[in-house]
Motif scaffolding. Structure first.
Motif, mmCIF file in Angstrom:
data_model
loop_
_atom_site.group_PDB
_atom_site.id
_atom_site.type_symbol
_atom_site.label_atom_id
_atom_site.label_comp_id
_atom_site.label_asym_id
_atom_site.label_seq_id
_atom_site.Cartn_x
_atom_site.Cartn_y
_atom_site.Cartn_z
ATOM 1 N N GLY A 20 49.534 153.079 -47.920
ATOM 2 C CA GLY A 20 50.724 152.096 -48.232
ATOM 3 C C GLY A 20 50.260 151.113 -49.285
ATOM 4 N N ASN A 23 54.765 151.572 -51.141
ATOM 5 C CA ASN A 23 55.693 152.082 -49.855
ATOM 6 C C ASN A 23 55.394 153.620 -49.850
ATOM 7 N N ARG A 59 59.265 156.436 -43.105
ATOM 8 C CA ARG A 59 57.968 156.472 -43.911
ATOM 9 C C ARG A 59 57.055 157.239 -43.596
ATOM 10 N N PRO A 99 51.973 141.995 -34.617
ATOM 11 C CA PRO A 99 52.715 143.199 -34.820
ATOM 12 C C PRO A 99 53.275 143.413 -36.228
ATOM 13 N N ALA A 100 53.759 144.654 -36.560
ATOM 14 C CA ALA A 100 54.475 145.212 -37.801
ATOM 15 C C ALA A 100 53.547 145.331 -38.918
ATOM 16 N N CYS A 101 52.175 145.637 -38.714
ATOM 17 C CA CYS A 101 51.474 145.869 -39.775
ATOM 18 C C CYS A 101 51.415 147.330 -40.339
ATOM 19 N N GLY A 102 51.878 148.253 -39.640
ATOM 20 C CA GLY A 102 52.025 149.614 -40.028
ATOM 21 C C GLY A 102 51.214 150.328 -39.281
ATOM 22 N N LYS A 103 50.929 149.964 -37.923
ATOM 23 C CA LYS A 103 50.054 151.050 -37.102
ATOM 24 C C LYS A 103 50.706 152.489 -36.991
ATOM 25 N N THR A 104 52.164 152.123 -36.671
ATOM 26 C CA THR A 104 52.879 153.615 -36.356
ATOM 27 C C THR A 104 52.906 154.336 -37.457
ATOM 28 N N VAL A 105 53.321 153.914 -38.461
ATOM 29 C CA VAL A 105 53.463 154.738 -39.690
ATOM 30 C C VAL A 105 52.047 155.185 -40.093
ATOM 31 N N ASP A 128 51.799 151.740 -26.927
ATOM 32 C CA ASP A 128 52.414 150.454 -27.154
ATOM 33 C C ASP A 128 53.608 150.038 -26.320
ATOM 34 N N ARG A 131 56.425 147.735 -27.865
ATOM 35 C CA ARG A 131 57.060 148.218 -29.017
ATOM 36 C C ARG A 131 56.813 149.628 -29.019
ATOM 37 N N THR A 261 47.925 148.039 -45.623
ATOM 38 C CA THR A 261 49.200 148.341 -46.181
ATOM 39 C C THR A 261 49.940 147.166 -46.903
ATOM 40 N N LYS A 262 50.999 147.832 -47.146
ATOM 41 C CA LYS A 262 52.225 146.844 -47.675
ATOM 42 C C LYS A 262 51.707 146.220 -49.005
ATOM 43 N N GLU A 265 54.319 144.786 -51.407
ATOM 44 C CA GLU A 265 55.336 143.697 -50.932
ATOM 45 C C GLU A 265 55.019 142.425 -51.291
HETATM 46 N N1 ATP Z 1 52.566 151.073 -45.889
HETATM 47 C C1 ATP Z 1 53.599 150.579 -45.931
HETATM 48 N N2 ATP Z 1 54.453 149.822 -46.951
HETATM 49 C C2 ATP Z 1 55.595 149.312 -46.659
HETATM 50 N N3 ATP Z 1 56.169 149.216 -45.422
HETATM 51 C C3 ATP Z 1 55.548 149.798 -44.262
HETATM 52 C C4 ATP Z 1 54.182 150.495 -44.603
HETATM 53 N N4 ATP Z 1 53.788 150.886 -43.504
HETATM 54 C C5 ATP Z 1 54.880 150.421 -42.351
HETATM 55 N N5 ATP Z 1 55.902 149.852 -43.247
HETATM 56 C C6 ATP Z 1 56.963 149.224 -42.484
HETATM 57 O O1 ATP Z 1 56.641 148.228 -41.735
HETATM 58 C C7 ATP Z 1 57.404 148.008 -40.468
HETATM 59 C C8 ATP Z 1 56.312 148.035 -39.260
HETATM 60 O O2 ATP Z 1 55.689 149.388 -39.443
HETATM 61 P P1 ATP Z 1 55.094 149.890 -38.154
HETATM 62 O O3 ATP Z 1 56.350 150.156 -36.993
HETATM 63 O O4 ATP Z 1 54.347 151.048 -38.388
HETATM 64 O O5 ATP Z 1 54.196 148.959 -37.716
HETATM 65 P P2 ATP Z 1 53.329 148.528 -36.245
HETATM 66 O O6 ATP Z 1 52.214 147.640 -36.594
HETATM 67 O O7 ATP Z 1 53.313 149.768 -35.877
HETATM 68 O O8 ATP Z 1 54.670 147.616 -35.816
HETATM 69 P P3 ATP Z 1 54.405 147.101 -34.115
HETATM 70 O O9 ATP Z 1 53.427 145.866 -33.871
HETATM 71 O O10 ATP Z 1 55.779 146.736 -34.110
HETATM 72 O O11 ATP Z 1 54.164 148.307 -33.242
HETATM 73 C C9 ATP Z 1 58.346 149.313 -40.699
HETATM 74 O O12 ATP Z 1 59.679 148.808 -40.719
HETATM 75 C C10 ATP Z 1 57.606 150.292 -41.619
HETATM 76 O O13 ATP Z 1 58.661 150.935 -42.011
#
Ligand code: ATP
Ligand code: MG
Length: 282
Positions: A20, A23, A59, A99-105, A128, A131, A261-262, A265
């Motif tokens: 990541g 992206n 992703r 949340p939303a750090c990219g765990k699932t991806v 999870d 979410r 990740t990210k 961004e």
């Molecule tokens: N490496 C990356 N670069 C840019 N965007 C990313 C990357 N990985 C994930 N994202 C985006 O960030 C958002 C959150 O990703 P993801 O669902 O994997 O996070 P999460 O940690 O599982 O979130 P949650 O806490 O909601 O379960 C999504 O829109 C995803 O497409």
């Protein structure tokens, strides 16, 4: 015990994988659910055939060996499996500070990267409850979910989906939002589930997509049952204070790797902060 500081140092070391860093796929609107198609088969598990375009929109790109972004996940896979094999670990849990750090991806790309190896069966379990996104990102519409197994109303084997994408395959145990998930996480059935996983899926690398550490006690509840942790931190989202807080919660856990990740961004703000953290004692 591997501590988080050491793991972060490794993550930042020359050549270490940073999935990541760019992206993982262009940001384009998501399509509706259930892109996978299902076919009757003689398999013990329900089978689904995943749609590559749908995966990419979420992703998820590691099904494609030729995608340059898959390389980061392949490097993470190789390093993680070396460590896990050496320690005879089977179960890695993926979490993040918030949340939303990219765990699932990260979980899904890592799983698909593992699935490209010969004789390396892999399973992803979504735990999870707040979410649950594994099914949606894969385009699945499951009829049985992990919550049903933990409630005791379904067998684990009924919740397992045998998913295919191209020639690759992975097993998936999806999740849906549930009231009372904290009690399920702490239940005796959770202990039973992990015993069953180790017995029935002994040959598998098992990747658990967990909630964030700092928003509930779900991660702490599950820690005794997993072998190691993959901590996902996102540039522009995670702060050093949060990482320090995670360190306290994970002091008895094996933190196998920290994944950043990210990075594209925002500026490399967190990146430099990590160097600061890595330079500290303790
Ligand atoms: N490496 C990356 N670069 C840019 N965007 C990313 C990357 N990985 C994930 N994202 C985006 O960030 C958002 C959150 O990703 P993801 O669902 O994997 O996070 P999460 O940690 O599982 O979130 P949650 O806490 O909601 O379960 C999504 O829109 C995803 O497409
Ligand atoms: Mg998630």
């Amino acid at each position: 015990m591997e501590n988080i500081r050491q793991a972060i140092e490794r993550a930042l070391a020359e050549g270490a994988p940073r999935p990541g860093v760019r992206n993982a796929a262009p940001s384009i609107p998501r399509r509706p659910l259930a892109e996978a198609h299902y076919e009757p088969s003689a398999s013990k598990y329900e089978e689904a055939f995943l749609d590559d375009a749908h995966l990419r929109q979420g992703r998820v790109i590691s099904q494609d060996l030729t995608d340059p972004l898959a390389r980061s996940f392949d490097m993470l896979r190789t390093q993680l499996l070396q460590l896990m094999d050496g320690k005879k670990w089977k179960i890695v849990a993926v979490t993040s500070p918030t949340p939303a750090c990219g765990k699932t991806v990260t979980s899904l790309n890592l799983a698909l990267s593992v699935s490209r190896l010969q004789d390396r069966p892999v399973m992803v379990i979504d735990l999870d409850f707040a979410r649950p996104m594994v099914a949606e990102v894969l385009g699945l519409s499951p009829s049985v979910v992990i919550g049903n197994v933990l409630e005791g109303t379904q067998k684990l084997s009924h919740a397992v989906i045998h998913a295919h994408v191209g020639k690759q395959e992975l097993k998936v145990v999806p999740c849906s939002s549930m009231v009372g998930s904290a009690e399920l996480m702490a239940s005796r059935n959770m202990e039973t589930l992990f015993r069953e996983l180790r017995a029935d899926f002994d040959s598998h690398v098992i990747i658990i997509d967990l909630p964030p550490i700092l928003v509930s006690d779900d991660v702490i509840t599950v820690l005794p049952w997993v072998d190691c942790i993959l901590l996902v931190a996102a540039v522009g989202v995670s702060t050093v204070a949060q990482i320090e807080e995670c360190k306290k919660h994970l002091q008895w856990a094996e933190v196998a790797r920290v994944v950043l990740t990210k990075a594209s961004e925002s500026k490399t703000h967190l990146y430099y902060q990590y160097y600061g953290l890595a330079g500290r004692k303790g």
